[in-house]
Design an enzyme around this catalytic site. Structure first.
Site, short mmCIF file in Angstrom:
data_model
loop_
_atom_site.label_atom_id
_atom_site.label_comp_id
_atom_site.label_asym_id
_atom_site.label_seq_id
_atom_site.Cartn_x
_atom_site.Cartn_y
_atom_site.Cartn_z
N HIS A 1 0.73 -1.29 -0.16
CA HIS A 1 -0.57 -0.25 0.07
C HIS A 1 1.15 0.81 0.08
O HIS A 1 1.49 1.46 0.83
CB HIS A 1 -1.05 0.63 1.27
CG HIS A 1 -1.57 1.01 1.20
ND1 HIS A 1 -2.03 2.53 2.63
CD2 HIS A 1 -2.98 1.61 1.07
CE1 HIS A 1 -2.65 2.57 2.20
NE2 HIS A 1 -3.34 2.56 1.17
N HIS B 1 -1.13 10.11 -3.00
CA HIS B 1 -2.03 10.53 -2.46
C HIS B 1 -2.82 11.24 -1.90
O HIS B 1 -4.44 12.03 -2.63
CB HIS B 1 -1.86 10.12 -0.69
CG HIS B 1 -3.35 9.32 -0.30
ND1 HIS B 1 -4.40 9.68 0.21
CD2 HIS B 1 -4.00 8.08 0.10
CE1 HIS B 1 -5.63 9.58 0.90
NE2 HIS B 1 -5.04 8.32 0.18
O1 G3P Z 1 -6.74 1.40 -2.72
C1 G3P Z 1 -7.29 0.79 -1.32
C2 G3P Z 1 -6.49 1.82 0.08
O2 G3P Z 1 -5.51 2.75 -0.70
C3 G3P Z 1 -7.61 3.17 -0.32
O3 G3P Z 1 -7.50 3.99 0.70
O4 G3P Z 1 -6.70 6.95 1.20
O5 G3P Z 1 -4.96 4.63 0.91
O6 G3P Z 1 -5.96 5.48 -0.73
P1 G3P Z 1 -6.63 4.78 0.31
CA CA Z 2 -5.51 3.70 -2.82
#
Ligand code: G3P
Ligand code: CA
Length: 268
Positions: A18, A60
């Site tokens: 992530h 992000h």
């Molecule tokens: O894309 C999955 C997850 O990353 C969604 O939340 O805010 O971390 O992009 P975010």
């Molecule tokens: Ca994401």
């Protein structure tokens, strides 16, 4: 193949790094993605924003403020302006125990640079962020995928998944290239439920769903899996939660700690 990462087509459960291995290195920088690969994450997760001059960058937030030394919206900055920013020092300051000199002065990568660096053998889990703010974002994404041969002449891919909270954005991608595998993200505020009707309609364009882990339960996962959709919750950083997700039947998950998830998987 003999590369370490596997796609959803080769593996039952995928480990998605992530924002890279963002528990250890500044999110959405080349070192964070490299660490994700070293820790045998299967996918590099990339959030996309688009610059004033129409270039896709890995970030992000809509604003550069949190993850760089700059201020303002990505949409108001040119790529040249964004390239002047330091995307690593904030991490050293926020996490002194994880700080590394090498993080100082890291640059915000473009999607193209990520593809150049990691190539076609890596797997990419790419999110269109704030698509309403960036008209033409989906077209640009498909163009970059083509240019870097992440899709073949028939538009097929083995190593890319496209994800979004925006159904509209996913439908745009689907209309441009119906072969691209899509994942519908959800952000539930309260305990989540999902109906057969909803799942049937998702199945028309997507291969999976990605909800926030904290608001789902075993019943939700059962519904999703009954429709033969992938279930990839985010963001699962605790061992106990990883185990729970696996027990419920998750087919993968987003984690800042791909090494920890691999440990859990090896015991599972
Ligand atoms: O894309 C999955 C997850 O990353 C969604 O939340 O805010 O971390 O992009 P975010
Ligand atoms: Ca994401």
């Amino acid at each position: 193949g003999n590369h370490s990462n596997s796609s959803i087509y080769e593996k039952k459960i995928v480990n998605v790094a992530h924002r890279g291995a963002s528990g250890y290195a500044p999110e959405h920088t080349i070192p964070a993605y490299q660490m994700g690969e070293q820790m045998k994450g299967d996918y590099i997760e990339i959030d996309l924003q688009m610059t004033k001059d129409g270039r896709l960058v890995a970030m992000h937030d809509e604003k550069v403020d949190r993850t760089t030394n700059g201020t303002g919206l990505v949409k108001d900055l040119t790529l040249a302006e964004i390239k002047k920013l330091d995307a690593g020092t904030w991490f050293n300051e926020k996490y002194p125990q994880l700080a590394k000199e090498g993080y100082e002065g890291l640059k915000v990568p473009t999607l193209e640079e990520v593809f150049k660096k990691f190539g076609k053998k890596a797997n990419y889990y790419i999110e269109t962020k704030s698509p309403d703010v960036y008209p033409g974002m989906e077209e640009e994404l498909l163009q970059v995928l083509e240019e870097y041969k992440m899709v073949d002449s028939k538009g097929r891919t083995k190593n890319v998944l496209i994800q979004s909270f925006s159904k509209e954005s996913l439908m745009k991608v689907h209309d441009l290239n119906p072969k691209l595998p899509l994942v519908q993200l959800f952000s539930y505020k309260t305990q989540a439920t999902i109906s057969d009707e909803e799942l049937e309609s998702i199945k028309e364009y997507a291969v999976g769903v990605g909800p926030n882990f904290s608001k789902v339960d075993g019943q939700y996962v059962k519904m999703v899996r009954n429709h033969d959709l992938q279930f990839h919750p985010y963001t699962v950083n605790e061992r106990a939660d990883m185990k729970k997700a696996l027990e419920w039947g998750a087919t993968g998950l987003f984690t800042n700690y791909p090494d920890v998830f691999n440990e859990v998987l090896s015991e599972y």
